[in-house]
Design a protein around this motif. Structure first.
Motif, PDB file in Angstrom:
ATOM      1  N   VAL A 118       0.629  -1.238  -0.138  1.00 48.09           N
ATOM      2  CA  VAL A 118       0.053   0.017   0.069  1.00 48.09           C
ATOM      3  C   VAL A 118       0.938   1.221  -0.039  1.00 48.09           C
ATOM      4  O   VAL A 118       0.620   2.261  -0.765  1.00 48.09           O
ATOM      5  CB  VAL A 118      -0.941  -0.114   1.283  1.00 48.09           C
ATOM      6  CG1 VAL A 118      -1.672   1.443   1.224  1.00 48.09           C
ATOM      7  CG2 VAL A 118      -2.072  -1.266   0.839  1.00 48.09           C
ATOM      8  N   MET A 119       2.036   1.214   0.739  1.00 49.68           N
ATOM      9  CA  MET A 119       3.025   2.465   0.675  1.00 49.68           C
ATOM     10  C   MET A 119       3.577   2.391  -0.641  1.00 49.68           C
ATOM     11  O   MET A 119       3.499   3.765  -1.062  1.00 49.68           O
ATOM     12  CB  MET A 119       3.896   2.090   1.818  1.00 49.68           C
ATOM     13  CG  MET A 119       4.928   3.296   1.985  1.00 49.68           C
ATOM     14  SD  MET A 119       6.050   3.006   3.045  1.00 49.68           S
ATOM     15  CE  MET A 119       7.334   4.273   2.944  1.00 49.68           C
ATOM     16  N   PHE A 120       4.065   1.624  -1.317  1.00 55.46           N
ATOM     17  CA  PHE A 120       4.504   1.419  -2.604  1.00 55.46           C
ATOM     18  C   PHE A 120       3.473   2.224  -3.659  1.00 55.46           C
ATOM     19  O   PHE A 120       3.613   3.119  -4.274  1.00 55.46           O
ATOM     20  CB  PHE A 120       5.001   0.173  -2.915  1.00 55.46           C
ATOM     21  CG  PHE A 120       5.796   0.206  -4.392  1.00 55.46           C
ATOM     22  CD1 PHE A 120       7.242   0.296  -4.049  1.00 55.46           C
ATOM     23  CD2 PHE A 120       5.371   0.165  -5.494  1.00 55.46           C
ATOM     24  CE1 PHE A 120       7.879   0.451  -5.192  1.00 55.46           C
ATOM     25  CE2 PHE A 120       6.174   0.293  -6.617  1.00 55.46           C
ATOM     26  CZ  PHE A 120       7.532   0.544  -6.394  1.00 55.46           C
ATOM     27  N   ILE A 121       2.194   1.792  -3.513  1.00 58.03           N
ATOM     28  CA  ILE A 121       1.130   2.536  -4.429  1.00 58.03           C
ATOM     29  C   ILE A 121       0.993   3.677  -4.153  1.00 58.03           C
ATOM     30  O   ILE A 121       0.745   4.662  -5.006  1.00 58.03           O
ATOM     31  CB  ILE A 121      -0.129   1.481  -4.206  1.00 58.03           C
ATOM     32  CG1 ILE A 121       0.036   0.433  -4.819  1.00 58.03           C
ATOM     33  CG2 ILE A 121      -1.261   2.225  -4.799  1.00 58.03           C
ATOM     34  CD1 ILE A 121      -0.961  -0.800  -4.588  1.00 58.03           C
ATOM     35  N   ILE A 122       0.958   4.193  -2.768  1.00 55.14           N
ATOM     36  CA  ILE A 122       0.823   5.574  -2.654  1.00 55.14           C
ATOM     37  C   ILE A 122       1.939   6.435  -2.812  1.00 55.14           C
ATOM     38  O   ILE A 122       1.805   7.412  -3.538  1.00 55.14           O
ATOM     39  CB  ILE A 122       0.368   5.784  -1.319  1.00 55.14           C
ATOM     40  CG1 ILE A 122      -0.981   5.284  -0.748  1.00 55.14           C
ATOM     41  CG2 ILE A 122       0.420   7.272  -0.601  1.00 55.14           C
ATOM     42  CD1 ILE A 122      -1.340   5.079   0.845  1.00 55.14           C
ATOM     43  N   VAL A 123       2.941   5.860  -2.681  1.00 53.65           N
ATOM     44  CA  VAL A 123       4.199   6.658  -3.127  1.00 53.65           C
ATOM     45  C   VAL A 123       4.696   6.834  -4.578  1.00 53.65           C
ATOM     46  O   VAL A 123       5.074   7.953  -4.955  1.00 53.65           O
ATOM     47  CB  VAL A 123       5.485   5.991  -2.255  1.00 53.65           C
ATOM     48  CG1 VAL A 123       6.763   6.583  -2.603  1.00 53.65           C
ATOM     49  CG2 VAL A 123       5.330   6.181  -0.818  1.00 53.65           C
TER      50      VAL A 123
END
Length: 66
Positions: free
Chosen positions: A56-61
């Motif tokens: 999820v962090m990778f998708i947001i970042v």
């Protein structure tokens, strides 16, 4: 005569895509290591949550500026 150098973004250096994507990738890798280790059941239990948080962090970042 001085030339002004324009920055690509006004975001702080710690909030740019390169560093944060690396942190997200490391978080996903830690989740995989937790999943494949045979020693602690608690690490195995939280491996999915860790990998999900990293994903999820990778998708947001990935939407952050360079």
């Amino acid at each position: 005569m001085t030339k002004s150098v324009k920055r690509k973004s006004h975001w702080p250096a710690w909030a740019r895509r390169g560093l944060m994507e690396n942190i997200a990738t490391v978080l996903i890798a830690i989740g995989f290591l937790m999943l494949f280790q045979p020693f602690a059941l608690s690490l195995y239990t939280y491996s999915f949550i860790t990998m999900l948080a990293g994903t999820v962090m990778f998708i947001i970042v990935s939407k952050f500026p360079e």
